[in-house]
Design an enzyme around this catalytic site. Sequence first.
Site, PDB file in Angstrom:
ATOM      1  N   SER A   1      53.172-117.712   4.390  1.00 48.55           N
ATOM      2  CA  SER A   1      53.532-118.824   3.527  1.00 48.55           C
ATOM      3  C   SER A   1      52.698-120.063   3.856  1.00 48.55           C
ATOM      4  O   SER A   1      51.486-120.050   3.714  1.00 48.55           O
ATOM      5  CB  SER A   1      55.034-119.096   3.628  1.00 48.55           C
ATOM      6  OG  SER A   1      55.452-120.017   2.644  1.00 48.55           O
TER       7      SER A   1
ATOM      8  N   ASP B   1      51.217-119.119  -0.697  1.00 46.32           N
ATOM      9  CA  ASP B   1      51.741-117.933  -1.375  1.00 46.32           C
ATOM     10  C   ASP B   1      52.530-118.296  -2.624  1.00 46.32           C
ATOM     11  O   ASP B   1      53.166-117.430  -3.239  1.00 46.32           O
ATOM     12  CB  ASP B   1      52.577-117.066  -0.429  1.00 46.32           C
ATOM     13  CG  ASP B   1      53.865-117.724   0.009  1.00 46.32           C
ATOM     14  OD1 ASP B   1      53.902-118.975   0.122  1.00 46.32           O
ATOM     15  OD2 ASP B   1      54.859-117.006   0.262  1.00 46.32           O
TER      16      ASP B   1
END
Length: 555
Positions: A153, A308
Amino acid sequence: MSDAAAARAWLSQDPDPETRAELAALVEAAEQGDAAAAADLHDRFRTRLAFGTAGLRGELGAGPNRMNRVLVAQAAAGIAAHLLAEQGPDTPPSVVIGYDGRRNSRVFAEDSARIFAGAGLRVFLLPRLLPTPVLAFAVRHLGADAGVMVTASHNPPDDNGYKVYLGGADGGSQIVPPADAEIAAQIQRIADEGDIGRLPRSDAYEIAPAEVVDAYVAATAAAGPAPAGAAGLAWVYTAMHGVGAETFAAVLARAGYPAPVPVAAQIAPDGDFPTVAFPNPEEPGAMDLAFATAREAGAELVIAHDPDADRLAVAVPDSSADGGWRRLSGNQVGLLLGWRAGRLAEGSPQASLACSLVSSPGLAAVAAHYGLAFHATLTGFKWISRAPGIVYGFEEALGYLVNPETVRDKDGISAAVAILQLACEARGRGASLADLLDEFAQTFGHFASDQISVRVDDVAVIGRIMAALRADPPARVGEIGVQRVDDLLEGVDGLPPGDVLRLWLDDGSRLIVRPSGTEPKLKLYLDVRGESAGDAAARITALAAGARAMLDAVG
């Protein structure tokens, strides 16, 4: 077993020439008396990355306390064993795998696919690097029993991670207890058995059809079609060197929004993240290139995704801000989207709005205004997504769930479409997102929030601070008395136990203290409600000063 002996055992099963060479050099240096190398070796082998509700996440490198192909193989085999134990061999489980543009993400995904297939599972590998929300969507769309997303992430560039979703009764949400502990036990069993080279592998996995991505694009575009005010909108977008741009562009075209001016240096996936030290839109400086692009373009709005694309950041022009642009807080965006959701759901008695307990209490006011239920959950969309009747949920850390029937997780792409819709509707009547924030306050009250993050080198410091606050809770924070303290370890409001302290103050303010779930940080969340914007600002400033003094007293 000594660190050197453990390292040699690890080397014998590591299939990655890069991490083998790295570890061999480290062992040699340590044995020759290099103290720094010995300390590094010890750190890598003193423990292993813990598998929990956030899956795995950590720095890339050799050893069980790093992210690497050995650890990923053990994790995949453990997840497969768990799914087989749950369903039995007569009905082979299915799993879908996605991956982003970070270093080794594709390698970890393909290794996982072969191990899952070797264990007898039906395996779908997404056709290319794609955002996390597409993987979360694919779990539901394909009716899979589980999903794995290889991503770290918004973590630093040298990290990677492994997120796990469950289908069926879990509806495509991230794992929660007891599944996390059951999977962790299977992973440990695999690790204890030794050589991952003995794990069965197969290339009999399927590449998921492009139709999966097309279906996500269609469903997301339908959640926020462009209103009339969209024509001529000038706005800037950055993908933060991540994987959001391609999918987001397809959604925008289908929903009818004008294309943005891209931050060219950050639009293509690049796992080295060359223009940002920390690829998180919340971090200072991360959006500087976007702001520079916006000034050049005369933009009305800036939208950013994390690498992401499950988080969304929004910025607006502000002549009083340094550089002329101001990023809205996660609470501000969350409340605007909650207002939108409340209007859409009004008259639906079973519908609810939800947010994490550290997010703004303003969402509860929205829910009450529209006659909807409200739920405050533990932090994380694994909990928010499970709120009964949820039609919208958010978390102050730039996470928003605006389309729960499509994705049961935070989704920065659908949230961006929703915020564009709000901005364009306002634009159509001569207003802006900043004006909408004022209108929100006039309708629901003047809420203000702040956050204090304390980053530590030794995570034990966080435990000591939490223990000290529990042993001797403060009677006051600044000039305001503490009315009560909720210790969520003891179970409060029907929530699962968590390492969280919630302080309610005499003036209605709230202070929450908790360790970060993904970083070595202690986080404090501050929320107030004032009679006016100025009163709320004064209250939050005073509460922040009191909170820092409280930390100094126990630190």
